[in-house]
Write a protein that holds these residues in place. Structure first.
Motif: not given
Length: 351
Positions: A138-152, A288-296
Motif C-alpha cells: 500500500t505504501a509503495h502504491r501511495a508513493l508511485t501515483v503522483h505526476d511523473g512518478a516512477p513505476r517502481r 492492477s497486477p502490474e502495479a502489484l508486481a512493481d511493488g513486490i
C-alpha cells in the motif's frame, strides 16, 4: 495417509470471539497454485474488518473462512504450470484470502495462486516477511501515483521530492516513511503523541509533527517550505484542510484510509483546481497486477538493501501471539495496538 493440520476459522461474521481452532485436511495445489507451510501470519486492520463482515469480499464457505491476508513461510508443493517457485523456497504472502476465504494465513498450510507468493530475500526472516503485504505494498502504491512518478521505487527515485506521511506510527505510515527515505525523498510525518513521534523518527522521518498541536500547520509549513509533492493519507476527511494547506501545486494526496472517525470527504472544487491537485484513492485488493508486481520487486529490493526493517528500532514494535490465540491477536489490532501484530503459526527450524 490423510494429513491434517491446524487452522483458525470462523463460520459467521462477528467479533473476535467467532474465531476458533479446528483441523483441516491437507490438499494439493492446483494449476498455477503453490502450497505454503506458514511460519508467521501477520494481522492488519483489513483482517478484522473482513472478519466482522464490514469489508468481506466473499461469502463464508461451509467449512469456514480463515483470516489474515499476510504471512511468510516455505513453499511445500507447487501445482502444474508454476514457474519461478519450487518446494523449499522461502516466501512472503500477499492477498492470501482475497476472494479465497479458505486461504488466509492463520493456518499451518495454505494454498494460494503463485503470484501471491514472493520470494524472501536471503537474510530476511519470516517475521519481516509477515509484516510486508498490505502495509508495504500500500505504501509503495501511495508513493508511485503522483505526476511523473516512477513505476517502481529504487534509491534516488524520489530524490528532490517532499513527502508528508499522515499517521507515521502506523504500519502503512511506517512503511511509507522507510520506502520514501530509501528512495531519496525528504519526509515529514504527523502523529498524535510523543511516543508515536519516537516511532516515526526511528522509521527515518526527518521531521515529526503532532497534528494535535495548535500550530501543527505552521510546523509542517516550516518543515516543508516548498510544500508537499506527495501526501500519504490515512485520515482523509479529518486531514483534508491540513493537507491542502501544505500541498505543492500539482501535488498528490494518496488516500488509503479514512480513519479518525471517518465521515464524508468534502472538497472545495475551486481551491483544488487552483492547486492542480490530485486525490488518488488506493485499495490494494483492486490495484492492477502490474502495479502489484512493481511493488513486490521494489519491496524486495528495499529489504535486501536494508531500506525496509522491522522491530522497535525501526519504529515497528512487534507483538507475538501463538496460533491458538488468534482471537486475541485480532482483538489487539482492533483496539489500536501500535506496531505489528504477528501470529507464530509453525516452527521455522529446518526451513
Amino acid at each position: 495417509m490423510t494429513q491434517t493440520y491446524r487452522a483458525i476459522v470462523h463460520n459467521e461474521f462477528g467479533a473476535a470471539a467467532v474465531l476458533r481452532e479446528t483441523e483441516r485436511t491437507l490438499t494439493e495445489p492446483g494449476p498455477g497454485e503453490v502450497r505454503v507451510r506458514v511460519v508467521v501470519s501477520g494481522v492488519n486492520p483489513t483482517d478484522w474488518k473482513s472478519r466482522t463482515g464490514a469489508t468481506a469480499t466473499s461469502d463464508i464457505p461451509a467449512d469456514g473462512a480463515v483470516p489474515n491476508q499476510d504471512g511468510a513461510g516455505v513453499v511445500d508443493a507447487v501445482g502444474p504450470g508454476v514457474t519461478g517457485l519450487a518446494a523449499g523456497d522461502r516466501v512472503w504472502l500477499l492477498l492470501s484470502a482475497y476472494q479465497r476465504p479458505g486461504s488466509g494465513t492463520a493456518q499451518e498450510y495454505t494454498v494460494v495462486p503463485a503470484e501471491r507468493a514472493a520470494r524472501l530475500p536471503d537474510g530476511v526472516g519470516f517475521e519481516a516477511g509477515a509484516c510486508l503485504g498490505v502495509p508495504a505494498l500500500t505504501a509503495h502504491r501511495a508513493l508511485t501515483v503522483h505526476d511523473g512518478a516512477p513505476r517502481r521505487l529504487a534509491p534516488g527515485a524520489l530524490k528532490g521530492l517532499n513527502v508528508l506521511v499522515a499517521g507515521g506510527a502506523g504500519a502503512v505510515g511506517n512503511a511509507a516513511i522507510q520506502l520514501a527515505t530509501w528512495a531519496g525523498a525528504s519526509v515529514v510525518a504527523t502523529v498524535s503523541s510523543p511516543e508515536k513521534a519516537a516511532l516515526a523518527r526511528a522509521a527515518g522521518a526527518g521531521r515529526v509533527v503532532n497534528y494535535k498541536d495548535a500550530d501543527a500547520a505552521t510546523q509542517i509549513r516550516d518543515a516543508l517550505p516548498g510544500g508537499a509533492d506527495v501526501v500519504v493519507e490515512v485520515a482523509a476527511a479529518h486531514n483534508a484542510e491540513l493537507d491542502l494547506a501544505r500541498l505543492r501545486n500539482g501535488g498528490t494526496i494518496a488516500i488509503y484510509a479514512n480513519d479518525s472517525g471517518g465521515g464524508p470527504l468534502i472538497l472545495d472544487v475551486r481551491r483544488n483546481m487552483v492547486l492542480n491537485s490530485r486525490w488518488q484513492f488506493i485499495l490494494l485488493y483492486t490495484v492492477s497486477p502490474e502495479a502489484l508486481a512493481d511493488g513486490i520487486a521494489a519491496v524486495n529490493a528495499a529489504l535486501a538493501d536494508g531500506g525496509l526493517r522491522f522491530g522497535a528500532d525501526a519504529g515497528v514494535p512487534l507483538h507475538r501471539f501463538p496460533l491458538s490465540d488468534t482471537a486475541a491477536a485480532h482483538a489487539a489490532v482492533e483496539s489500536g495496538a501500535v506496531g505489528k501484530v504477528l501470529i507464530d503459526v509453525s516452527p521455522s527450524a529446518g526451513s
